[in-house]
Every structure is written in C-alpha cells, then in structure tokens.
Design a protein around this motif. Structure first.
Motif, PDB file in Angstrom:
ATOM      1  N   LEU A  87       0.828  -1.208   0.000  1.00  0.00           N
ATOM      2  CA  LEU A  87       0.000   0.000   0.000  1.00  0.00           C
ATOM      3  C   LEU A  87       0.866   1.264   0.000  1.00  0.00           C
ATOM      4  CD1 LEU A  87      -2.820  -1.050   2.495  1.00  0.00           C
ATOM      5  CD2 LEU A  87      -3.098  -0.538   0.064  1.00  0.00           C
ATOM      6  N   LEU A  88       1.920   1.239   0.775  1.00  0.00           N
ATOM      7  CA  LEU A  88       2.829   2.392   0.800  1.00  0.00           C
ATOM      8  C   LEU A  88       3.435   2.644  -0.580  1.00  0.00           C
ATOM      9  CD1 LEU A  88       4.669   1.936   4.213  1.00  0.00           C
ATOM     10  CD2 LEU A  88       3.258   3.887   3.544  1.00  0.00           C
ATOM     11  N   GLN A  89       3.879   1.579  -1.235  1.00  0.00           N
ATOM     12  CA  GLN A  89       4.462   1.730  -2.571  1.00  0.00           C
ATOM     13  C   GLN A  89       3.421   2.251  -3.560  1.00  0.00           C
ATOM     14  OE1 GLN A  89       6.535  -1.715  -4.065  1.00  0.00           O
ATOM     15  NE2 GLN A  89       6.459  -1.013  -6.185  1.00  0.00           N
ATOM     16  N   ALA A  90       2.218   1.684  -3.518  1.00  0.00           N
ATOM     17  CA  ALA A  90       1.162   2.112  -4.437  1.00  0.00           C
ATOM     18  C   ALA A  90       0.750   3.557  -4.179  1.00  0.00           C
ATOM     19  CB  ALA A  90      -0.036   1.185  -4.314  1.00  0.00           C
ATOM     20  N   LEU A  91       0.688   3.948  -2.916  1.00  0.00           N
ATOM     21  CA  LEU A  91       0.325   5.327  -2.581  1.00  0.00           C
ATOM     22  C   LEU A  91       1.350   6.313  -3.132  1.00  0.00           C
ATOM     23  CD1 LEU A  91      -0.976   4.892   1.083  1.00  0.00           C
ATOM     24  CD2 LEU A  91      -2.263   5.900  -0.813  1.00  0.00           C
ATOM     25  N   LEU A 206      -4.621  -4.193  -6.621  1.00  0.00           N
ATOM     26  CA  LEU A 206      -4.449  -3.348  -5.437  1.00  0.00           C
ATOM     27  C   LEU A 206      -4.350  -1.884  -5.838  1.00  0.00           C
ATOM     28  CD1 LEU A 206      -2.431  -3.994  -2.293  1.00  0.00           C
ATOM     29  CD2 LEU A 206      -1.931  -1.918  -3.565  1.00  0.00           C
ATOM     30  N   ARG A 207      -3.571  -1.574  -6.871  1.00  0.00           N
ATOM     31  CA  ARG A 207      -3.438  -0.179  -7.312  1.00  0.00           C
ATOM     32  C   ARG A 207      -4.783   0.365  -7.794  1.00  0.00           C
ATOM     33  NH1 ARG A 207       1.440  -2.058  -9.534  1.00  0.00           N
ATOM     34  NH2 ARG A 207       0.456  -2.291 -11.576  1.00  0.00           N
ATOM     35  N   ASN A 208      -5.522  -0.445  -8.554  1.00  0.00           N
ATOM     36  CA  ASN A 208      -6.809   0.015  -9.068  1.00  0.00           C
ATOM     37  C   ASN A 208      -7.816   0.253  -7.944  1.00  0.00           C
ATOM     38  OD1 ASN A 208      -5.864  -0.141 -11.699  1.00  0.00           O
ATOM     39  ND2 ASN A 208      -6.667  -2.207 -12.043  1.00  0.00           N
ATOM     40  N   THR A 209      -7.844  -0.661  -6.976  1.00  0.00           N
ATOM     41  CA  THR A 209      -8.767  -0.508  -5.852  1.00  0.00           C
ATOM     42  C   THR A 209      -8.380   0.677  -4.990  1.00  0.00           C
ATOM     43  OG1 THR A 209      -9.124  -2.909  -5.824  1.00  0.00           O
ATOM     44  CG2 THR A 209      -9.809  -1.674  -3.880  1.00  0.00           C
ATOM     45  N   LEU A 210      -7.091   0.822  -4.754  1.00  0.00           N
ATOM     46  CA  LEU A 210      -6.615   1.957  -3.966  1.00  0.00           C
ATOM     47  C   LEU A 210      -6.947   3.273  -4.665  1.00  0.00           C
ATOM     48  CD1 LEU A 210      -5.102   3.005  -1.525  1.00  0.00           C
ATOM     49  CD2 LEU A 210      -2.961   2.682  -2.773  1.00  0.00           C
ATOM     50  N   SER A 211      -6.785   3.314  -5.976  1.00  0.00           N
ATOM     51  CA  SER A 211      -7.124   4.520  -6.734  1.00  0.00           C
ATOM     52  C   SER A 211      -8.603   4.846  -6.595  1.00  0.00           C
ATOM     53  CB  SER A 211      -6.749   4.335  -8.203  1.00  0.00           C
ATOM     54  OG  SER A 211      -7.097   5.477  -8.962  1.00  0.00           O
ATOM     55  N   ALA A 212      -9.458   3.820  -6.682  1.00  0.00           N
ATOM     56  CA  ALA A 212     -10.894   4.037  -6.528  1.00  0.00           C
ATOM     57  C   ALA A 212     -11.218   4.607  -5.151  1.00  0.00           C
ATOM     58  CB  ALA A 212     -11.645   2.725  -6.749  1.00  0.00           C
ATOM     59  N   ALA A 213     -10.536   4.112  -4.114  1.00  0.00           N
ATOM     60  CA  ALA A 213     -10.773   4.607  -2.759  1.00  0.00           C
ATOM     61  C   ALA A 213     -10.262   6.039  -2.589  1.00  0.00           C
ATOM     62  CB  ALA A 213     -10.096   3.686  -1.746  1.00  0.00           C
ATOM     63  N   MET A 214      -9.121   6.331  -3.204  1.00  0.00           N
ATOM     64  CA  MET A 214      -8.526   7.663  -3.067  1.00  0.00           C
ATOM     65  C   MET A 214      -9.342   8.737  -3.771  1.00  0.00           C
ATOM     66  SD  MET A 214      -4.486   6.719  -3.572  1.00  0.00           S
ATOM     67  CE  MET A 214      -3.977   8.435  -3.577  1.00  0.00           C
ATOM     68  N   PHE A 215     -10.011   8.359  -4.853  1.00  0.00           N
ATOM     69  CA  PHE A 215     -10.756   9.338  -5.635  1.00  0.00           C
ATOM     70  C   PHE A 215     -12.268   9.156  -5.512  1.00  0.00           C
ATOM     71  CE2 PHE A 215      -6.587   8.977  -7.684  1.00  0.00           C
ATOM     72  CZ  PHE A 215      -6.182  10.296  -7.618  1.00  0.00           C
ATOM     73  N   TYR A 216     -12.672   8.401  -4.532  1.00  0.00           N
ATOM     74  CA  TYR A 216     -14.113   8.212  -4.275  1.00  0.00           C
ATOM     75  C   TYR A 216     -14.750   9.562  -3.932  1.00  0.00           C
ATOM     76  CZ  TYR A 216     -18.338   6.809  -1.727  1.00  0.00           C
ATOM     77  OH  TYR A 216     -19.624   6.669  -1.278  1.00  0.00           O
ATOM     78  N   GLU A 217     -15.877   9.842  -4.571  1.00  0.00           N
ATOM     79  CA  GLU A 217     -16.566  11.122  -4.364  1.00  0.00           C
ATOM     80  C   GLU A 217     -17.596  10.951  -3.244  1.00  0.00           C
ATOM     81  OE1 GLU A 217     -18.174  12.778  -7.898  1.00  0.00           O
ATOM     82  OE2 GLU A 217     -16.263  12.766  -8.980  1.00  0.00           O
TER      83      GLU A 217
END
Length: 221
Positions: A87-91, A206-217
């Motif tokens: 997660l740290l690397q993906a962030l 993981l990157r795709n899911t993390l991106s969805a969470a980070m940009f969730y409106e």
C-alpha cells in the motif's frame, strides 16, 4: 462441521478482525448457505451494534483452533506487513508528493483497533488485513460489516471523509464482493480485494482498488 441452531439470548463469541469478542444472539434469518445469525455486540460505554454472522463463522470463533493452527499468527503478521508495504508503494506511485503518515494498530474505541491507517490529503484510509489458513474463498461478510461500523464510528467523531479496504490472502467470494458493492451504493466506501506478494495481477488490482478509494466522491448529504 455442521451448522447448529442458535437461541435468542445465547452468549456467543464472534469474529472481530483477527480476534473474537463476546456477543448475544438476538435473532436469525435466511435458510441454508444464506442463513445469518444476528448478534448484538457490546462496544463499550453501553453502546451496542447488531451484526449478522454465518453459523460457520460463529462455530470457527467458538473453536479457534479449527482455523488457526499453532504459529498461524506468524503468517498473519507477515501478511499484514506485506500489505502495508504494498500500500505504501502504491500510494507513492499514485501520489508522488504524498508525505507518508501511517499508523498501525490504531485504537478506535474500547477493545477496538484498526490494523492500519493512512492519512491522505483529503481523507483517511483505514485497512484491515485478514489472513486465513482455509484454502478456499472466504464467504464470511462479518469483516466488511466491521469496517462499516468503524466508518460509522469515525463519522461520529467528525471524520466524515474516510474510506476502508479489506485485504485478504484468499480470493473473496461473490457474496462478499456483492456486500461491499452494496455498501458503496449506499454511501459506505468499503472495498474488498485479495493480495499476494509477487503476483502481477494482484498488484494491479491493489493499485486500481486503492485509486478508486482515493478518488471516491463523497456525498454532500
């Protein structure tokens, strides 16, 4: 292991993250594989939450040796560490200018802890890493219900912009994925995914899911 009947008022142990807590049966619904036992769990300071559990989840919580052989905590700890590192690397890949603010084993209430939390620019990301020795997809929805509860607690504390990930070492079952999707449709941002080190497809997921969470409106309501 066969499912048994649970009586209203019966005291039971229920799965809570990697631990168990005590609860009281208050009802049940469904038949067969869809059967759920409603358990009222004490959250401290006279607060309670009623959560549905599968009979199998309650049986495993009652006899933890059935799912956690000696030394299993070592594998669970290694898995959690690998999730944190990924997660740290993906962030950092998604947000190169992110100044890492991470926390582990975060207390959220009496006897309640979140595996890890990441402070982002406009939201808080909480993560539960669930390791299982069972060699089949997990059908237990209690973990996403737990994350829903954690998000509600954070909202009560004024943290309205929080999202949650449940990261598992086994492929989540279709009912589990549907449960998380239904929560997001209702405005509760919870995602579920499988993680495995040195797995290119898992890294991409993981990157795709993390991106969805980070940009969730978030809803303004």
């Amino acid at each position: 292991m066969t499912d048994r009947d649970y009586e209203v008022g019966e005291s039971v142990a229920v799965p809570w993250g990697l631990d168990t807590v005590d609860g009281v049966v208050v009802g049940a619904y469904g038949e067969g594989s869809s059967r759920r036992v409603l358990v009222e769990v004490s959250l401290g300071e006279d607060a309670t939450e009623t959560i549905p559990f599968s009979p199998r989840a309650l049986e495993l919580a009652r006899t933890p040796e059935a799912q956690s052989p000696p030394g299993a905590w070592v594998d669970a700890a290694r898995f959690e560490n690998s999730v944190r590192a990924a997660l740290l690397q993906a962030l950092h890949e998604l947000k190169p200018d992110w100044e890492a603010q991470t926390y582990s084993d975060v207390s959220i209430g009496p006897g309640e802890r979140i595996d890890m939390a990441f402070v982002l620019a406009d939201r808080l990301l909480i993560v539960e890493a669930k390791y299982s020795n069972l060699d089949k997809p997990s059908r237990d929805v209690s973990s996403v219900d737990q994350l829903r509860y954690f998000l509600s607690q954070l909202r009560q504390e004024g943290m309205d912009r929080a999202v949650a990930l449940l990261v598992m070492n086994r492929q989540p079952s279709e009912p589990l994925l549907k449960r998380a999707y239904g929560m997001r449709s209702d405005g509760v941002p919870v995602w579920v995914l499988a993680w495995e080190t040195e797995n290119v497809e898992a890294e991409a997921a993981l990157r795709n899911t993390l991106s969805a969470a980070m940009f969730y409106e978030f809803s303004d309501a």
